[in-house]
Write an enzyme that holds these catalytic residues in place. Sequence first.
Site, mmCIF file in Angstrom:
data_model
loop_
_atom_site.group_PDB
_atom_site.id
_atom_site.type_symbol
_atom_site.label_atom_id
_atom_site.label_comp_id
_atom_site.label_asym_id
_atom_site.label_seq_id
_atom_site.Cartn_x
_atom_site.Cartn_y
_atom_site.Cartn_z
ATOM 1 N N SER A 174 0.946 -1.484 -0.135
ATOM 2 C CA SER A 174 -0.363 0.101 0.327
ATOM 3 C C SER A 174 0.488 2.056 -0.287
ATOM 4 O O SER A 174 0.329 2.434 0.098
ATOM 5 C CB SER A 174 -0.882 0.031 0.849
ATOM 6 O OG SER A 174 -1.679 -1.181 0.787
ATOM 7 N N LYS A 183 -0.544 4.024 -2.841
ATOM 8 C CA LYS A 183 -1.143 4.537 -2.341
ATOM 9 C C LYS A 183 -1.008 6.222 -2.435
ATOM 10 O O LYS A 183 -1.241 6.926 -2.026
ATOM 11 C CB LYS A 183 -1.875 4.328 -1.013
ATOM 12 C CG LYS A 183 -3.235 3.239 -1.068
ATOM 13 C CD LYS A 183 -4.064 3.169 -0.010
ATOM 14 C CE LYS A 183 -4.747 1.727 -0.670
ATOM 15 N NZ LYS A 183 -4.350 0.652 0.770
ATOM 16 N N SER A 233 -6.331 3.310 5.070
ATOM 17 C CA SER A 233 -5.293 2.675 4.032
ATOM 18 C C SER A 233 -5.996 1.693 3.032
ATOM 19 O O SER A 233 -5.814 0.963 2.613
ATOM 20 C CB SER A 233 -4.389 1.350 4.399
ATOM 21 O OG SER A 233 -3.257 1.352 3.355
#
Length: 261
Positions: free
Chosen positions: A28, A31, A88
């Site tokens: 993640s 992101k 997240s």
Amino acid sequence: ARAWAIAELETGKILFSQNPSEVRDIASTTKIMTALLVLELAETRPDVLNEKITFSSRADKTRGSSSGIRAGEMISVANLLYGLLLPSGNDASIALAEHFGKNFAKGKNKKNASAVECFVAAMNDRAASLGMKNTHFENPHGLTSPGHQSSAEELVLLATAAMKIPRFRQYVSQRQFGCTVESVTGYRRNLAWTNTNQLLSFEGHFGIKTGTTSAAGACLVSASRRGNRDLLLVLLGSGSSRGRYVDARNLYRWAWNELEK
């Protein structure tokens, strides 16, 4: 950690590292790029932050970490970015890509590609413009996919660019955030998000993004301040969630000592 790099936050100059160019899954931490595209667009068109996104079934059903928003519920872009960066939310990344993808469509992609495909293509274009030669994105959230990869040294480039945006700094330094979502049918409910980055509970730390998958291990991109100096740490492939914070605190402690010699 399998790979790490410590850099000057202001310039992105790497000061210390281990296996910085090793290409790895990045989970993640992806992101950061998802948010960067939206916030760079918002710098030229601030009104986009007030736009309302209605969650699709596809976004709602995205597996993994979630912002908890359901299909048919509406939320502003500004608030959804908290849902992307604090808990997240993989679902939030798909919702943002669906909403903004066509803004980045080029040529034939404008007609033939989906909004999410257009958004991912823009992620790769922006990576190239940052000099991230060994980075490739297959999705906006970082769930494991063949070819979705980067390296510690190239995530330094990405994080340095993102942290130049004041609003991005605001998001990633926030420990908690609450907001209200509404439905097309008229009901409203409250949501509360907690940042997954446990380093924020320690003085001097102010970002940036965690990431965890079985392929990537536990990852962390973080920032720390001592006096008037800011450092950036990218850490990939720790053996556990707790381990990445132990690694990060030890590396910061060592780096600050080295710099003060």
